[in-house]
Design a protein around this motif. Structure first.
Motif, PDB file in Angstrom:
ATOM      1  N   VAL A  57       0.860  -1.178   0.000  1.00  0.00           N
ATOM      2  CA  VAL A  57       0.000   0.000   0.000  1.00  0.00           C
ATOM      3  C   VAL A  57       0.897   1.228   0.000  1.00  0.00           C
ATOM      4  CG1 VAL A  57      -1.844   1.265   1.166  1.00  0.00           C
ATOM      5  CG2 VAL A  57      -1.762  -1.242   1.313  1.00  0.00           C
ATOM      6  N   ILE A  58       0.699   2.100  -0.968  1.00  0.00           N
ATOM      7  CA  ILE A  58       1.528   3.299  -1.092  1.00  0.00           C
ATOM      8  C   ILE A  58       0.636   4.530  -1.092  1.00  0.00           C
ATOM      9  CG2 ILE A  58       3.262   4.521  -2.456  1.00  0.00           C
ATOM     10  CD1 ILE A  58       4.053   1.949  -3.753  1.00  0.00           C
ATOM     11  N   PHE A  59       0.987   5.497  -0.260  1.00  0.00           N
ATOM     12  CA  PHE A  59       0.329   6.806  -0.334  1.00  0.00           C
ATOM     13  C   PHE A  59       1.114   7.648  -1.333  1.00  0.00           C
ATOM     14  CE2 PHE A  59      -0.100  11.260   0.648  1.00  0.00           C
ATOM     15  CZ  PHE A  59      -1.472  11.402   0.809  1.00  0.00           C
ATOM     16  N   ILE A  60       0.432   8.153  -2.351  1.00  0.00           N
ATOM     17  CA  ILE A  60       1.072   8.967  -3.387  1.00  0.00           C
ATOM     18  C   ILE A  60       0.276  10.257  -3.534  1.00  0.00           C
ATOM     19  CG2 ILE A  60       1.876   9.085  -5.773  1.00  0.00           C
ATOM     20  CD1 ILE A  60       1.834   6.046  -5.881  1.00  0.00           C
ATOM     21  N   THR A  61       0.921  11.369  -3.362  1.00  0.00           N
ATOM     22  CA  THR A  61       0.233  12.650  -3.448  1.00  0.00           C
ATOM     23  C   THR A  61      -0.238  12.916  -4.881  1.00  0.00           C
ATOM     24  OG1 THR A  61       2.375  13.750  -3.747  1.00  0.00           O
ATOM     25  CG2 THR A  61       1.479  13.678  -1.504  1.00  0.00           C
ATOM     26  N   PRO A  62      -1.224  13.816  -5.042  1.00  0.00           N
ATOM     27  CA  PRO A  62      -1.791  14.080  -6.367  1.00  0.00           C
ATOM     28  C   PRO A  62      -0.971  15.069  -7.181  1.00  0.00           C
ATOM     29  CG  PRO A  62      -2.965  15.362  -4.734  1.00  0.00           C
ATOM     30  CD  PRO A  62      -1.970  14.506  -3.967  1.00  0.00           C
ATOM     31  N   ASP A  63       0.357  14.926  -7.150  1.00  0.00           N
ATOM     32  CA  ASP A  63       1.230  15.847  -7.864  1.00  0.00           C
ATOM     33  C   ASP A  63       1.403  15.415  -9.316  1.00  0.00           C
ATOM     34  OD1 ASP A  63       1.614  17.280  -5.480  1.00  0.00           O
ATOM     35  OD2 ASP A  63       3.226  15.936  -4.874  1.00  0.00           O
ATOM     36  N   ASN A  64       1.578  16.399 -10.194  1.00  0.00           N
ATOM     37  CA  ASN A  64       1.702  16.106 -11.620  1.00  0.00           C
ATOM     38  C   ASN A  64       2.862  15.167 -11.917  1.00  0.00           C
ATOM     39  OD1 ASN A  64      -0.284  18.042 -11.597  1.00  0.00           O
ATOM     40  ND2 ASN A  64       0.550  19.240 -13.296  1.00  0.00           N
ATOM     41  N   CYS A  65       3.960  15.309 -11.188  1.00  0.00           N
ATOM     42  CA  CYS A  65       5.147  14.495 -11.459  1.00  0.00           C
ATOM     43  C   CYS A  65       4.987  13.051 -10.998  1.00  0.00           C
ATOM     44  CB  CYS A  65       6.376  15.110 -10.789  1.00  0.00           C
ATOM     45  SG  CYS A  65       6.254  15.248  -8.984  1.00  0.00           S
ATOM     46  N   GLU A  67       2.084  11.135 -11.594  1.00  0.00           N
ATOM     47  CA  GLU A  67       1.049  10.419 -12.343  1.00  0.00           C
ATOM     48  C   GLU A  67       1.579   9.089 -12.873  1.00  0.00           C
ATOM     49  OE1 GLU A  67      -1.042  11.135 -16.579  1.00  0.00           O
ATOM     50  OE2 GLU A  67      -1.544  12.666 -15.057  1.00  0.00           O
ATOM     51  N   GLU A  68       2.782   9.097 -13.437  1.00  0.00           N
ATOM     52  CA  GLU A  68       3.371   7.859 -13.946  1.00  0.00           C
ATOM     53  C   GLU A  68       3.573   6.855 -12.813  1.00  0.00           C
ATOM     54  OE1 GLU A  68       7.322   6.161 -16.305  1.00  0.00           O
ATOM     55  OE2 GLU A  68       7.384   8.138 -15.350  1.00  0.00           O
ATOM     56  N   LEU A  69       3.999   7.320 -11.646  1.00  0.00           N
ATOM     57  CA  LEU A  69       4.209   6.418 -10.515  1.00  0.00           C
ATOM     58  C   LEU A  69       2.902   5.781 -10.082  1.00  0.00           C
ATOM     59  CD1 LEU A  69       6.042   5.198  -8.339  1.00  0.00           C
ATOM     60  CD2 LEU A  69       5.549   7.218  -6.931  1.00  0.00           C
ATOM     61  N   ARG A  70       1.818   6.548 -10.036  1.00  0.00           N
ATOM     62  CA  ARG A  70       0.527   5.981  -9.677  1.00  0.00           C
ATOM     63  C   ARG A  70       0.129   4.888 -10.668  1.00  0.00           C
ATOM     64  NH1 ARG A  70      -0.334  11.590  -8.542  1.00  0.00           N
ATOM     65  NH2 ARG A  70      -1.446  11.906 -10.510  1.00  0.00           N
ATOM     66  N   HIS A  71       0.382   5.146 -11.943  1.00  0.00           N
ATOM     67  CA  HIS A  71       0.082   4.145 -12.975  1.00  0.00           C
ATOM     68  C   HIS A  71       0.921   2.894 -12.772  1.00  0.00           C
ATOM     69  CE1 HIS A  71       0.087   2.939 -17.489  1.00  0.00           C
ATOM     70  NE2 HIS A  71      -0.861   2.308 -16.840  1.00  0.00           N
ATOM     71  N   ARG A  72       2.212   3.072 -12.548  1.00  0.00           N
ATOM     72  CA  ARG A  72       3.109   1.928 -12.342  1.00  0.00           C
ATOM     73  C   ARG A  72       2.683   1.122 -11.122  1.00  0.00           C
ATOM     74  NH1 ARG A  72       8.326   2.271 -14.680  1.00  0.00           N
ATOM     75  NH2 ARG A  72       8.792   0.362 -13.530  1.00  0.00           N
ATOM     76  N   ALA A  73       2.303   1.802 -10.059  1.00  0.00           N
ATOM     77  CA  ALA A  73       1.904   1.103  -8.840  1.00  0.00           C
ATOM     78  C   ALA A  73       0.685   0.223  -9.092  1.00  0.00           C
ATOM     79  CB  ALA A  73       1.628   2.105  -7.723  1.00  0.00           C
ATOM     80  N   ALA A 108      -4.999   6.804 -12.769  1.00  0.00           N
ATOM     81  CA  ALA A 108      -3.829   7.466 -12.189  1.00  0.00           C
ATOM     82  C   ALA A 108      -3.859   8.978 -12.364  1.00  0.00           C
ATOM     83  CB  ALA A 108      -2.555   6.907 -12.812  1.00  0.00           C
ATOM     84  N   THR A 109      -4.772   9.486 -13.205  1.00  0.00           N
ATOM     85  CA  THR A 109      -4.879  10.924 -13.423  1.00  0.00           C
ATOM     86  C   THR A 109      -5.794  11.551 -12.381  1.00  0.00           C
ATOM     87  OG1 THR A 109      -6.806  10.807 -14.893  1.00  0.00           O
ATOM     88  CG2 THR A 109      -4.617  10.510 -15.893  1.00  0.00           C
ATOM     89  N   LEU A 110      -5.683  12.855 -12.202  1.00  0.00           N
ATOM     90  CA  LEU A 110      -6.534  13.532 -11.227  1.00  0.00           C
ATOM     91  C   LEU A 110      -7.989  13.534 -11.669  1.00  0.00           C
ATOM     92  CD1 LEU A 110      -4.346  16.541 -10.044  1.00  0.00           C
ATOM     93  CD2 LEU A 110      -4.416  14.180  -9.238  1.00  0.00           C
ATOM     94  N   ASP A 111      -8.235  13.588 -12.975  1.00  0.00           N
ATOM     95  CA  ASP A 111      -9.608  13.527 -13.458  1.00  0.00           C
ATOM     96  C   ASP A 111     -10.190  12.127 -13.297  1.00  0.00           C
ATOM     97  OD1 ASP A 111      -9.718  16.206 -14.184  1.00  0.00           O
ATOM     98  OD2 ASP A 111      -8.961  15.824 -16.201  1.00  0.00           O
ATOM     99  N   GLY A 117     -11.585   5.283  -8.613  1.00  0.00           N
ATOM    100  CA  GLY A 117     -11.300   4.922  -7.229  1.00  0.00           C
ATOM    101  C   GLY A 117     -12.526   5.099  -6.361  1.00  0.00           C
ATOM    102  N   ARG A 118     -12.325   4.981  -5.058  1.00  0.00           N
ATOM    103  CA  ARG A 118     -13.440   5.201  -4.134  1.00  0.00           C
ATOM    104  C   ARG A 118     -12.966   6.024  -2.936  1.00  0.00           C
ATOM    105  NH1 ARG A 118     -13.059   1.028  -0.058  1.00  0.00           N
ATOM    106  NH2 ARG A 118     -11.776  -0.741  -0.763  1.00  0.00           N
ATOM    107  N   ALA A 119     -13.857   6.884  -2.487  1.00  0.00           N
ATOM    108  CA  ALA A 119     -13.550   7.726  -1.336  1.00  0.00           C
ATOM    109  C   ALA A 119     -13.511   6.880  -0.069  1.00  0.00           C
ATOM    110  CB  ALA A 119     -14.597   8.826  -1.202  1.00  0.00           C
ATOM    111  N   VAL A 120     -12.561   7.192   0.816  1.00  0.00           N
ATOM    112  CA  VAL A 120     -12.451   6.480   2.084  1.00  0.00           C
ATOM    113  C   VAL A 120     -12.293   7.498   3.212  1.00  0.00           C
ATOM    114  CG1 VAL A 120     -11.595   4.264   1.260  1.00  0.00           C
ATOM    115  CG2 VAL A 120      -9.978   6.133   1.615  1.00  0.00           C
ATOM    116  N   THR A 121     -12.997   7.274   4.295  1.00  0.00           N
ATOM    117  CA  THR A 121     -12.892   8.133   5.470  1.00  0.00           C
ATOM    118  C   THR A 121     -11.698   7.698   6.315  1.00  0.00           C
ATOM    119  OG1 THR A 121     -14.287   6.701   6.823  1.00  0.00           O
ATOM    120  CG2 THR A 121     -15.400   8.393   5.486  1.00  0.00           C
TER     121      THR A 121
END
Length: 247
Positions: A57-65, A67-73, A108-111, A117-121
């Motif tokens: 499980v990785i927390f990845i911030t919504p930064d533009n740089c 996006e590729e990492l989120r996709h790879r994960a 993996a994109t912000l849009d 995904g799904r929202a989690v509290t």
């Protein structure tokens, strides 16, 4: 604080030469963390590192740089926990088991993240497996791992909330992915709430940080900007949880 502001402005001038503009914010680096030239090389360094390799499980911030990492994960079968829009719409989970593989890139994109995904509290995150690795972009960072972000403190707030509910601890590694021009040699000292990176990844270097400071204070309510509290529901949720003795 004025020194940090001066540093940011100096780095932002250099960053403009290698950064990609944002479709909404152009080159206003005070509003977003930019993607940059040769970012692929920095990402390759990160995914080859043991922190990434061992994480589920990785927390990845919504930064533009990132996006590729989120996709790879997602491609690598890792769950991605993240926030969006300055945390104002809360935490979201991207679970590759719940997303069609041909939609990973969109997710993996912000849009796409809020559609796929799904929202989690915070209460739900407490019941999830612990986050193994935290990754962020930043405006600038020194070689001791002390970040100079946009100046809003979102990553430190995210760390504080996840720490307070027990989803991470002082042994949870964090990383920053940046361009080489964003790495500074200047000596600074972290504030009590600053999350110092364990490792920094650039297109040409992997910088390991010795004994990085990890805050254990959760959210320092008396230092929290009132506007952040008023506009970020997870902070309000944590405040209620603390009042009820749930954390």
């Amino acid at each position: 604080m004025s020194h940090k502001s001066d540093v940011r402005q100096r780095v932002f001038r250099d960053l403009r030469q290698v950064a990609f503009p944002d479709s909404r914010f152009h080159f206003d680096f005070g509003e977003f963390i930019a993607d940059f030239q040769q970012r692929e090389a920095a990402t390759e360094r990160l995914v080859a590192h043991r922190y990434y390799q061992e994480a589920k499980v990785i927390f990845i911030t919504p930064d533009n740089c990132l996006e590729e990492l989120r996709h790879r994960a997602l491609q690598d079968g890792k769950q991605v926990l993240m926030t969006t829009y300055s945390i104002k719409r809360g935490f979201w989970l991207l679970d590759p088991a719940e997303i069609p593989e041909d939609r990973y890139l969109y997710a993996a994109t912000l849009d796409g993240m809020e559609r796929m995904g799904r929202a989690v509290t915070l209460a739900e995150i407490r019941q999830m497996p612990k986050t193994d690795f935290m990754v962020t972009g930043t405006g600038a960072i020194n070689e001791a791992g002390i970040r100079f972000g946009k100046g809003h403190g979102f990553f430190d707030a995210e760390w504080g909330m996840l720490f307070r509910i027990g989803n991470i601890d002082v042994d949870t590694p964090s990383a920053a992915l940046v361009h080489d021009c964003q790495v500074l040699a200047e000596e600074l000292h972290p504030e009590v709430f600053d999350t110092v990176s364990d490792v920094i990844f650039t297109p040409t270097r992997t910088i390991e940080v010795s004994a990085p400071h990890k805050p254990t204070v959760g959210i320092v309510w008396e230092l929290l900007d009132q506007e952040m509290y008023d506009t970020i529901p997870p902070l309000q949720e944590l405040c209620r949880m603390e009042a009820l003795g749930q954390v």
